[in-house]
Design a protein around this motif. Sequence first.
Motif, PDB file in Angstrom:
ATOM      1  N   PHE A 184       0.828  -1.206   0.000  1.00 50.94           N
ATOM      2  CA  PHE A 184       0.000   0.000   0.000  1.00 50.94           C
ATOM      3  C   PHE A 184       0.863   1.257   0.000  1.00 50.94           C
ATOM      4  N   PHE A 185       1.903   1.285   0.811  1.00 50.57           N
ATOM      5  CA  PHE A 185       2.769   2.465   0.852  1.00 50.57           C
ATOM      6  C   PHE A 185       3.566   2.622  -0.438  1.00 50.57           C
ATOM      7  N   ILE A 186       4.001   1.523  -1.038  1.00 50.46           N
ATOM      8  CA  ILE A 186       4.715   1.604  -2.312  1.00 50.46           C
ATOM      9  C   ILE A 186       3.798   2.153  -3.394  1.00 50.46           C
ATOM     10  N   MET A 187       2.539   1.736  -3.388  1.00 54.37           N
ATOM     11  CA  MET A 187       1.593   2.252  -4.375  1.00 54.37           C
ATOM     12  C   MET A 187       1.343   3.744  -4.173  1.00 54.37           C
ATOM     13  N   ALA A 188       1.317   4.192  -2.930  1.00 53.50           N
ATOM     14  CA  ALA A 188       1.130   5.626  -2.663  1.00 53.50           C
ATOM     15  C   ALA A 188       2.339   6.426  -3.150  1.00 53.50           C
ATOM     16  N   VAL A 189       3.544   5.909  -2.910  1.00 52.95           N
ATOM     17  CA  VAL A 189       4.756   6.587  -3.381  1.00 52.95           C
ATOM     18  C   VAL A 189       4.801   6.585  -4.905  1.00 52.95           C
ATOM     19  N   ALA A 190       4.374   5.483  -5.525  1.00 56.08           N
ATOM     20  CA  ALA A 190       4.370   5.410  -6.987  1.00 56.08           C
ATOM     21  C   ALA A 190       3.378   6.412  -7.572  1.00 56.08           C
ATOM     22  N   ALA A 191       2.236   6.575  -6.937  1.00 56.45           N
ATOM     23  CA  ALA A 191       1.256   7.551  -7.430  1.00 56.45           C
ATOM     24  C   ALA A 191       1.805   8.972  -7.324  1.00 56.45           C
ATOM     25  N   ALA A 192       2.483   9.275  -6.229  1.00 52.73           N
ATOM     26  CA  ALA A 192       3.084  10.604  -6.086  1.00 52.73           C
ATOM     27  C   ALA A 192       4.200  10.808  -7.114  1.00 52.73           C
ATOM     28  N   GLU A 193       4.989   9.768  -7.348  1.00 52.83           N
ATOM     29  CA  GLU A 193       6.078   9.850  -8.325  1.00 52.83           C
ATOM     30  C   GLU A 193       5.531  10.087  -9.729  1.00 52.83           C
ATOM     31  N   VAL A 194       4.446   9.421 -10.053  1.00 52.25           N
ATOM     32  CA  VAL A 194       3.855   9.588 -11.381  1.00 52.25           C
ATOM     33  C   VAL A 194       3.295  10.995 -11.554  1.00 52.25           C
ATOM     34  N   SER A 195       2.629  11.491 -10.550  1.00 54.07           N
ATOM     35  CA  SER A 195       2.033  12.826 -10.691  1.00 54.07           C
ATOM     36  C   SER A 195       3.109  13.902 -10.835  1.00 54.07           C
TER      37      SER A 195
END
Length: 112
Positions: free
Chosen positions: A75-86
Amino acid sequence: MTNASLVPAVIHEVPLQYYVFFATALFCIGVTGVLIRRNAIIIFMCIELMLNAVNILLTAFAAYRADPNGQVFVFFIMAVAAAEVSVGLGIIVMIYRNFQNTDVNLLNRLKW
């Protein structure tokens, strides 16, 4: 209800080594894409592929150990990935507006 009863039966039908080999192949494809390709969008896609390979491993190990901690990390990796993509896509859009290209070799002009 024990922790072992929370694990789906389907996970134990596939050996853990298959998940490890699959995640390793995905990670290697991602690393190869980051090192070889010069398009910034494809580089971001390859980084996402590497993050998803790690997510697969964490989920598989968490399921085999009947421990939800791996899924919390996912879950935390997905949150970091979403921030990285944005943030990354915002930077790519600004680079494209300035240079009309997303080639990372052209970014040495930003030093000026």
